[in-house]
Scaffold this motif. Structure first.
Motif, PDB file in Angstrom:
ATOM      1  N   TYR A 115     -43.834 118.473  21.649  1.00 28.53           N
ATOM      2  CA  TYR A 115     -42.790 117.466  21.808  1.00 28.53           C
ATOM      3  C   TYR A 115     -42.374 117.369  23.273  1.00 28.53           C
ATOM      4  N   TYR A 281     -36.401 119.618  21.895  1.00 32.92           N
ATOM      5  CA  TYR A 281     -36.872 119.318  20.540  1.00 32.92           C
ATOM      6  C   TYR A 281     -35.706 119.337  19.558  1.00 32.92           C
ATOM      7  N   SER A 285     -34.398 115.675  18.083  1.00 36.54           N
ATOM      8  CA  SER A 285     -34.786 115.503  16.677  1.00 36.54           C
ATOM      9  C   SER A 285     -33.585 115.095  15.827  1.00 36.54           C
ATOM     10  N   SER A 292     -40.158 105.651  17.302  1.00 36.37           N
ATOM     11  CA  SER A 292     -40.814 106.535  16.346  1.00 36.37           C
ATOM     12  C   SER A 292     -41.163 105.791  15.060  1.00 36.37           C
TER      13      SER A 292
END
Length: 321
Positions: A115, A281, A285, A292
């Motif tokens: 990531y 990350y 997230s 995305s």
């Protein structure tokens, strides 16, 4: 009658949406909801006096909101372009992420590293940031302390531990011989220059710069801000930081409550920097990434958690069925 999604936006945003030219988050929300047969209404930005008049029959999304009420979500860019908060508590420093526990040992290092590489390819390689940056490459002192001076918002919202002049003087006093580079905010250079002038008047040599943020971050050993996106961007360069105020990413950096604490906090974080890949990350997230492929289901999950699932919004067929 199905509930509607009401977007409370400044006029300039509504004008752009009418032409289907962004802003990105609201363009994507409009696309997702209408694709499944729901209704989106564009409405004026809410003023503080209007908060109690919001109807709980519909789901309200407020640009740059600070409203904690049923049927209301607050939205804004989450530091990096293309990432967004859509949050019942607030945005940026006031988002719900600040209340959550960060447990880096539970994060797969391989997943975090992948990531991290994707984020660097997206932002560092093309030298991109939220605001326009200098295109030329600049040379800055290696190992410097980079101080990012923000606009009036942290002071106005009472998120700052002290004024920018006090912060910068405190950093200079505790720099331990490292050069101090200060970058005024691109949208408010005057207040940044005032803080730099105050530090110089106090006898400190401060290097003022308008260089591309990635050049500054590449050169520095440590970032300093109240709660700037620049500190998050510093993690893209694996640089630790010290904060001087309330933030929702305090999990990664120590926070000074007064200028005199800087030297000890800087020494501490330089000796034990955060794992930048895991930190980024974990943080992003929990934000919405408009680029995305899972944007739509994640957006609708946020709406459902706020009490507006696919059925209540009249989405037909409900996504995923």
């Amino acid at each position: 009658m199905p509930a509607k999604v009401v977007l409370h936006l400044p006029q300039r945003f509504r004008d752009r949406l009418d032409r289907r030219r962004g802003p990105l988050l609201y363009e994507e929300i409009l696309s997702v909801i209408t694709r499944f047969g729901g209704e989106v209404v564009l409405a004026p930005q809410l003023k503080r006096a209007d908060y109690k008049m919001v109807s709980a029959e519909d789901l309200h999304i407020v640009e740059n909101g600070r409203i904690q009420r049923p049927a209301v979500l607050n939205a804004a860019t989450a530091y990096l372009d293309g990432f967004f908060h859509v949050d019942p508590r607030g945005i940026q420093a006031e988002s719900s992420i600040g209340m959550r526990l960060y447990k880096p040992k539970r994060i797969d290092p391989g997943v975090a590293a992948d990531y991290f590489d994707l984020l660097r390819a997206r932002f560092v390689t093309p030298r991109l940031s939220r605001y326009r940056q200098a295109r030329d490459h600049a040379q800055l002192p290696e190992g410097c302390i980079a101080v990012f001076l923000q606009g009036p918002a942290p002071q106005r919202l009472m998120q700052a531990a002290c004024g920018y002049d006090e912060m910068l003087i405190g950093v200079c006093a505790g720099a331990g011989g490292r050069p101090v580079v200060a970058k005024p905010h691109p949208l408010d250079p005057e207040s940044g220059q005032a803080a730099i002038s105050a530090a110089r008047a106090a006898g400190y040599e401060v290097i003022a710069t308008e260089a591309n943020i990635h050049d500054v971050l590449e050169a520095c050993a440590l970032t300093v801000s109240v709660n700037s996106a620049a500190s998050i961007e510093g993690l893209l360069h694996e640089k630790p930081g010290v904060l001087f105020g309330w933030s929702d990413f305090h999990h990664f950096f120590p926070t000074a409550s007064r200028p005199g604490e800087f030297a000890a906090l800087a020494e501490r974080v330089l000796a034990a920097p955060p794992d930048a890949a895991k930190a980024l990350y974990w943080y992003f997230s929990q934000c919405l990434d408009a680029k995305s492929p899972d944007f739509a289901p994640r957006l609708l999950a946020i709406f459902a958690k706020a009490g507006f699932d696919a059925v209540r919004l009249g989405l037909n067929p409900p996504p995923g069925q």
